[in-house]
Design a protein around this motif. Structure first.
Motif, PDB file in Angstrom:
ATOM      1  N   LYS A 263       6.031  -0.093 -34.578  1.00 58.60           N
ATOM      2  CA  LYS A 263       5.310   0.676 -33.567  1.00 58.60           C
ATOM      3  C   LYS A 263       6.289   1.588 -32.846  1.00 58.60           C
ATOM      4  O   LYS A 263       7.432   1.214 -32.593  1.00 58.60           O
ATOM      5  N   THR A 264       5.845   2.786 -32.519  1.00 56.76           N
ATOM      6  CA  THR A 264       6.666   3.714 -31.741  1.00 56.76           C
ATOM      7  C   THR A 264       5.830   4.269 -30.593  1.00 56.76           C
ATOM      8  O   THR A 264       4.599   4.344 -30.686  1.00 56.76           O
ATOM      9  N   ALA A 265       6.509   4.647 -29.529  1.00 64.89           N
ATOM     10  CA  ALA A 265       5.839   5.232 -28.367  1.00 64.89           C
ATOM     11  C   ALA A 265       6.783   6.221 -27.710  1.00 64.89           C
ATOM     12  O   ALA A 265       8.013   6.114 -27.831  1.00 64.89           O
ATOM     13  N   LEU A 266       6.188   7.185 -27.025  1.00 67.63           N
ATOM     14  CA  LEU A 266       6.950   8.195 -26.298  1.00 67.63           C
ATOM     15  C   LEU A 266       6.332   8.309 -24.916  1.00 67.63           C
ATOM     16  O   LEU A 266       5.158   8.664 -24.780  1.00 67.63           O
ATOM     17  N   THR A 267       7.110   7.989 -23.875  1.00 61.12           N
ATOM     18  CA  THR A 267       6.582   8.009 -22.522  1.00 61.12           C
ATOM     19  C   THR A 267       6.406   9.446 -22.042  1.00 61.12           C
ATOM     20  O   THR A 267       6.859  10.405 -22.668  1.00 61.12           O
ATOM     21  N   THR A 268       5.752   9.579 -20.893  1.00 62.43           N
ATOM     22  CA  THR A 268       5.529  10.913 -20.333  1.00 62.43           C
ATOM     23  C   THR A 268       6.823  11.579 -19.912  1.00 62.43           C
ATOM     24  O   THR A 268       6.875  12.809 -19.774  1.00 62.43           O
ATOM     25  N   ASP A 269       7.886  10.792 -19.713  1.00 65.26           N
ATOM     26  CA  ASP A 269       9.186  11.342 -19.359  1.00 65.26           C
ATOM     27  C   ASP A 269      10.056  11.601 -20.579  1.00 65.26           C
ATOM     28  O   ASP A 269      11.255  11.887 -20.437  1.00 65.26           O
ATOM     29  N   GLY A 270       9.504  11.463 -21.771  1.00 64.85           N
ATOM     30  CA  GLY A 270      10.263  11.735 -22.994  1.00 64.85           C
ATOM     31  C   GLY A 270      11.200  10.635 -23.399  1.00 64.85           C
ATOM     32  O   GLY A 270      12.214  10.897 -24.055  1.00 64.85           O
ATOM     33  N   ILE A 271      10.892   9.395 -23.053  1.00 63.09           N
ATOM     34  CA  ILE A 271      11.735   8.251 -23.425  1.00 63.09           C
ATOM     35  C   ILE A 271      11.106   7.561 -24.628  1.00 63.09           C
ATOM     36  O   ILE A 271       9.966   7.101 -24.557  1.00 63.09           O
ATOM     37  N   PRO A 272      11.822   7.477 -25.753  1.00 64.67           N
ATOM     38  CA  PRO A 272      11.251   6.829 -26.941  1.00 64.67           C
ATOM     39  C   PRO A 272      11.359   5.309 -26.851  1.00 64.67           C
ATOM     40  O   PRO A 272      12.336   4.769 -26.327  1.00 64.67           O
ATOM     41  N   VAL A 273      10.357   4.617 -27.360  1.00 63.80           N
ATOM     42  CA  VAL A 273      10.364   3.157 -27.454  1.00 63.80           C
ATOM     43  C   VAL A 273      10.020   2.799 -28.888  1.00 63.80           C
ATOM     44  O   VAL A 273       8.974   3.212 -29.399  1.00 63.80           O
ATOM     45  N   ILE A 274      10.898   2.060 -29.542  1.00 67.20           N
ATOM     46  CA  ILE A 274      10.750   1.728 -30.957  1.00 67.20           C
ATOM     47  C   ILE A 274      10.679   0.217 -31.096  1.00 67.20           C
ATOM     48  O   ILE A 274      11.599  -0.501 -30.676  1.00 67.20           O
ATOM     49  N   SER A 275       9.573  -0.285 -31.652  1.00 63.63           N
ATOM     50  CA  SER A 275       9.369  -1.711 -31.881  1.00 63.63           C
ATOM     51  C   SER A 275       9.564  -2.006 -33.362  1.00 63.63           C
ATOM     52  O   SER A 275       8.965  -1.335 -34.216  1.00 63.63           O
ATOM     53  N   LEU A 276      10.387  -3.009 -33.647  1.00 64.27           N
ATOM     54  CA  LEU A 276      10.728  -3.355 -35.026  1.00 64.27           C
ATOM     55  C   LEU A 276      10.017  -4.625 -35.450  1.00 64.27           C
ATOM     56  O   LEU A 276       9.445  -5.358 -34.629  1.00 64.27           O
ATOM     57  N   SER A 277      10.097  -4.908 -36.746  1.00 60.12           N
ATOM     58  CA  SER A 277       9.458  -6.103 -37.287  1.00 60.12           C
ATOM     59  C   SER A 277      10.171  -7.380 -36.875  1.00 60.12           C
ATOM     60  O   SER A 277       9.622  -8.469 -37.040  1.00 60.12           O
ATOM     61  N   ASN A 278      11.390  -7.301 -36.342  1.00 59.89           N
ATOM     62  CA  ASN A 278      12.105  -8.484 -35.863  1.00 59.89           C
ATOM     63  C   ASN A 278      11.715  -8.851 -34.437  1.00 59.89           C
ATOM     64  O   ASN A 278      12.439  -9.586 -33.760  1.00 59.89           O
ATOM     65  N   LYS A 279      10.576  -8.307 -33.942  1.00 60.06           N
ATOM     66  CA  LYS A 279      10.002  -8.610 -32.629  1.00 60.06           C
ATOM     67  C   LYS A 279      10.848  -8.094 -31.473  1.00 60.06           C
ATOM     68  O   LYS A 279      10.767  -8.595 -30.365  1.00 60.06           O
ATOM     69  N   LYS A 280      11.680  -7.097 -31.730  1.00 59.15           N
ATOM     70  CA  LYS A 280      12.488  -6.488 -30.683  1.00 59.15           C
ATOM     71  C   LYS A 280      12.108  -5.026 -30.516  1.00 59.15           C
ATOM     72  O   LYS A 280      11.739  -4.361 -31.485  1.00 59.15           O
TER      73      LYS A 280
END
Length: 991
Positions: free
Chosen positions: A802-819
């Protein structure tokens, strides 16, 4: 005196750890163990008191059985008003049970028991980190005290469950008993650390510690249930020693002297319980005056029960070998003439006294006059929550004004909640019942009736206190499909302002009435009922994963098919792209081919035959070389570990899946298709004729095409927001367009095809097939993150879930290792945002400091990652053992991590929420150093200097001093911190 043991009072042969008689004397509760959980049972007192009622099959013996506890129940206690029943167990939970107004007969799952009454958990108190062993209600039910094996005592606010008034720390061993002073001035506790402590309710600090009588004791008892005398003169403790003999130590209120004790038991004392009444009787026949005294019952591990009068030197009654095992709990009825006790052997005993034997009880007015005479009128038995605040000295006018404001706010909120609950449902005025139904007719003439929703009233189903349970004619009717209870004669206890209701039950004989004599009965063990649960296999959903495009394998010819020796399969895929399993299969096939060819070669080379090597020999050597090369490629790691230098393009061994290129596709950017204001991007590849193909991208708003763009390479991914749009192509390029379709930047070329493309406001994020991360701010036309490789946080076996991009342009990347990770530009490194298997997160005990209804209060990137935490509630606290200090430190570390992550994600609402939760925990647990550090950072320097230039007044758009103004009421809510509150309040006002 009459003694009996009702054998039908049993927890299916399991131990009974606690017993308590209801204040109205018509029911009693037991707590203990069941087959797979904790068990609380409410019993009818009538069959215990009267033999004829016991023999009547129409009279129910079990009123209600509750199996909500996840582990053994150690203590059950009725409140003084009889409204609540508190139960605590090994699952670290305290449940507050309340009687339901609409009692309906219901069967207990897996058992033949039918619940005549309905008791539901009104509150569940979570705060202890270990098994809860004892409970005690304060006078007038203002507070509830609980003790646990986590070495602490928690005082709960009864009027505002689950609010905690104080957490008392000071014992270094398991706390196994608590008791209240009858005038509400002290709370006493006894622990395995061989001490008895007395705590002041004035400031919740320790008044005294008694240790001398317990020095020779060992931790051999399951509970240490001490008790305070009804006149407040004495505390009688459990498990003391005198000359190596077990005693019940008497601790006097005057100077806390320990010079007297009750002796005679052969083993350790487990429980002491005073008769709730102050008794009077002519002890000396020669004297014409009556003497006032108290009555005390003592239970021991020697299976005996002794009854003592404080006016006599010898016990009134001693019953030896009453049980087969240790006595665990004792309870007196409110009139002081009945006593019940339970044992770990799973049985209970009932003792009934007469007034001639035990004495006459003083009236309530006489008891109140006596207490006022001893302790003065300055300590009235107040029945409101303000008793705590009224007994404490407020040292500053600011704190006094704060408490007045909080009281007015609470009154206003109560009135508003009542008016809203009666007038509104979900913010709208509900429909009122109408005389006529709301009907509509469809085009074909059919009638439609509109349903009306009527909101439930607040606290529906609960009543203040249950009336005394009585039953004379209760018949049980059963059928094949259901079992029900038919009550023929039902009357309520009538009185001024009370009407009899045919839907309620009758009253049992008064406890003081003559019931005749009964013989002692031996306990019997009944067969336990076993419940079977049907389990259904959980269905697993499969998700589609994009795989890299591979070249088609070579089609074998007819001559190759006819050969007996299969050649290794050849593809255009590079060895690095092959999986280990595929390489192993090819290795074994080549090895097998090599063995067969070599065998044929040896057979063909017979003696006397000379010539050139045959074609089969050459094929065998080629197969052998292919097998050797494949074996070497297997032994070579696919993704060797190496250090990656920042901001330098480094070849990556990551091969992330890329979107499949389709002939035509459509992606919804805003809203839903067909809704007003919806926006979609349509892609059409390979448009037009001739040798040069073009590829078209269209923007469609409300069904109309607003702009079009033509690309020279096939489009594989598109993204967009209300401000910008992004298009990635097969030739590793990315193009950006404005809201009107104007190209804002030159075509950007990346190191490989785009795997993920996302957009939020003016920020666009791209992750390439080689694992490179890019983030651009198209408003300022600059790169926020440049070519950061994901190889630092993932290996070849990990996948991007899963990936996400906040309104402030901060990326968040979720991996299969639950991190989950984000890249901190200011730190120049990857930051761990969330780990679903983090021990600190699983063991955090901050949930008691969360505001009510806080689950849906906040929304943000961190909340979305922790929306469904894998946190088994009753198992979480046990992961670090029984060390309360370690669990406390783990909770602090988790809360501090939450605050730091919210700062990194620039999530304002989440930062404020977790900061306030962190402060509540510091206030509750008493961490002054950390509390001052937080307040100093928010307050900032009072005067300008060189050092003050580094202090920032804002944090994530919040004014720090405004945040401090919200924190100070939390600090001032606990009078323990009133000086700290005054200190920072004055400094804040001066600034």
């Amino acid at each position: 005196m009459r003694l009996l043991k009702p054998n039908w009072v049993s927890h299916e042969g399991k131990p009974i750890f606690s017993i308590d008689i209801h204040p109205d004397g018509s029911r009693f509760a037991t707590g203990g163990q069941s087959d797979d959980a904790g068990n609380v049972v409410i019993w009818n007192m009538g069959p215990v008191q009267d033999e004829e009622v016991e023999k009547d099959e129409n009279v129910p013996k079990v009123l209600c059985q509750m199996d909500d506890h996840l582990a053994c129940v150690n203590c059950v206690r009725w409140s003084h008003s009889g409204k609540f029943l508190a139960s605590g167990g090994d699952d670290k939970l305290i449940m507050i049970w309340q009687h339901s107004k609409f009692a309906r007969p219901s069967s207990v799952f897996g058992s033949n028991v039918v619940n005549v009454e309905s008791w539901r958990p009104a509150s569940t108190l979570r705060g202890h980190l270990g098994d809860v062993l004892d409970l005690a209600w304060s006078p007038q039910d203002i507070w509830l005290a609980s003790c646990s094996v986590d070495n602490t005592i928690i005082v709960w606010n009864v009027h505002k469950f689950p609010e905690q008034v104080a957490t008392l720390k000071g014992h270094s061993g398991l706390v196994k008993g608590v008791t209240w002073d009858p005038v509400g001035k002290y709370l006493a506790s006894q622990s395995d650390d061989k001490t008895l402590k007395v705590w002041r309710t004035l400031d919740w600090q320790q008044e005294t510690c008694v240790a001398e009588p317990f020095k020779e004791c060992g931790g051999t008892t399951h509970v240490l249930r001490l008790n305070w005398s009804p006149d407040g003169h004495y505390i009688v403790s459990a498990h003391a020693m005198n000359n190596s003999g077990p005693t019940a130590q008497i601790i006097e209120r005057d100077g806390w002297k320990a010079t007297l004790d009750f002796v005679g038991h052969r083993k350790a004392i487990t429980v002491v319980r005073f008769n709730p009444q102050i008794l009077t009787k002519k002890i000396k026949k020669d004297s014409g005056k009556s003497q006032q005294y108290s009555c005390c019952a003592i239970g021991s591990k020697d299976r005996s029960l002794s009854i003592w009068l404080t006016a006599l030197r010898r016990p009134l009654v001693v019953t030896h070998d009453l049980f087969n095992s240790s006595i665990m709990d004792i309870s007196w009825s409110q009139n002081g003439l009945e006593l019940m006790c339970c044992s770990i052997d799973g049985s209970v005993a009932y003792v009934n006294f007469t007034q001639e034997e035990i004495g006459h009880a003083l009236s309530k007015q006489e008891v109140q006059t006596l207490l006022e005479k001893i302790y003065g009128k300055s300590l009235p038995l107040q029945s409101n929550l303000a008793a705590n605040a009224a007994s404490q000295i407020i040292e500053s006018a600011a704190l006094f004004n704060l408490q007045l404001q909080q009281k007015e706010k609470e009154k206003f909120n109560d009135l508003e909640n009542k008016s809203n609950s009666s007038m509104k449902v979900n913010g709208e005025t509900p429909f009122k019942p109408r005389d006529k139904q709301i009907e509509t007719k469809t085009a074909d003439g059919r009638r439609r009736i509109t349903p009306i929703f009527l909101a439930p009233q607040p606290e529906i189903g609960f009543e203040e206190a249950p009336l005394p349970f009585t039953s004379k004619k209760i018949e049980f009717a059963s059928s094949e499909r259901q079992s029900s209870i038919q009550i023929e004669k039902q009357d309520r206890v009538t009185g001024p302002g009370i009407q009899s209701s045919p839907s309620q039950s009758l009253q049992s004989p008064p406890p003081g009435s003559s019931l005749g004599s009964q013989d002692c009965k031996t306990p019997s063990t009944s067969d336990p009922h076993k419940a079977t649960d049907a389990k259904t296999p959980a269905s697993s959903a499969s998700t589609a994963v994009f795989q890299p495009m591979k070249a088609l394998e070579k089609t074998p010819t007819k001559s190759e098919k006819s050969k007996s020796v299969p050649a290794p399969s050849t593809t255009t895929t590079t060895p690095a792209e092959k999986s280990v399993e595929d390489k192993q299969k090819e290795y074994h096939r080549a090895k097998l081919a090599s063995g067969l060819s070599l065998k044929r070669k040896i057979d063909d080379r017979r003696p006397g035959k000379v010539g050139r090597p045959r074609k089969a020999d050459r094929e065998a050597r080629e197969a052998e070389r292919a097998a050797m090369s494949i074996s070497q490629s297997i032994s070579t790691p696919l993704a060797p570990d190496r250090e990656i230098v920042r901001h330098v393009p480094v070849p990556s061994d990551l091969h992330l899946p890329v979107p499949t290129i389709e002939k035509a596709s459509n992606k919804q950017i805003l809203g839903k298709a067909g809704d007003p204001g919806s926006v979609a991007l349509e892609v059409e590849n390979c448009v037009g004729g001739g040798s040069h193909k073009l590829h078209k991208v269209r923007c469609v708003k409300d069904g109309n095409v607003t702009w079009e763009q033509v690309m020279t390479s096939k489009v594989n991914a598109v993204t967009g927001s209300s401000h910008v749009y992004g298009v990635s192509c097969e030739n590793h390029s990315v193009s950006f367009f404005s809201e009107g379709g104007r190209k804002t930047l030159p075509t950007i070329v990346l190191n490989s095809n785009v795997s993920i493309l996302k957009c939020t406001n003016y920020h666009v994020m791209a992750i390439t097939r080689k694992g490179s991360l890019y983030v651009w701010n198209l408003q300022s036309r600059c790169a926020v993150i440049k070519n950061e490789c994901l190889a630092s946080i993932m290996t070849g076996s990990d996948k991007v879930e899963k990936t996400a991009l906040t309104t402030d342009g901060i990326p968040v990347i979720s991996l299969s290792n639950k991190k989950s990770y984000t890249f901190a530009v200011d730190l120049g490194t990857w930051v761990l945002v969330n780990d679903r298997e983090d021990t600190l997160h699983l063991c955090s005990n901050h949930h008691g400091c969360l505001p009510s209804g806080s689950v849906n209060m906040i929304a943000g990137p961190l909340t979305s990652l922790q929306a469904n935490p894998d946190r088994p509630g009753h198992k979480a606290a046990g992961m670090l053992g029984s060390s309360s200090e370690l669990k406390q430190t783990a909770t602090l570390s988790h809360l501090e991590s939450q605050v730091a992550v919210c700062l990194n994600l620039k999530s304002t609402s989440e930062y404020k929420f977790w900061l306030l939760t962190y402060v509540r925990y510091l206030v509750q647990e008493g961490f002054e150093t950390q509390l001052r550090e937080v307040c100093n950072d928010l307050l900032g320097p009072l005067y300008k200097s060189k050092k003050s230039s580094s202090w920032q007044e804002q944090v994530l758009g919040l004014n720090k001093r405004d945040v401090l103004r919200e924190i100070l009421p939390i600090i001032g809510s606990n009078l323990r911190w009133q000086r700290l509150y005054t200190e920072y309040h004055e400094q804040l006002e001066s600034v």
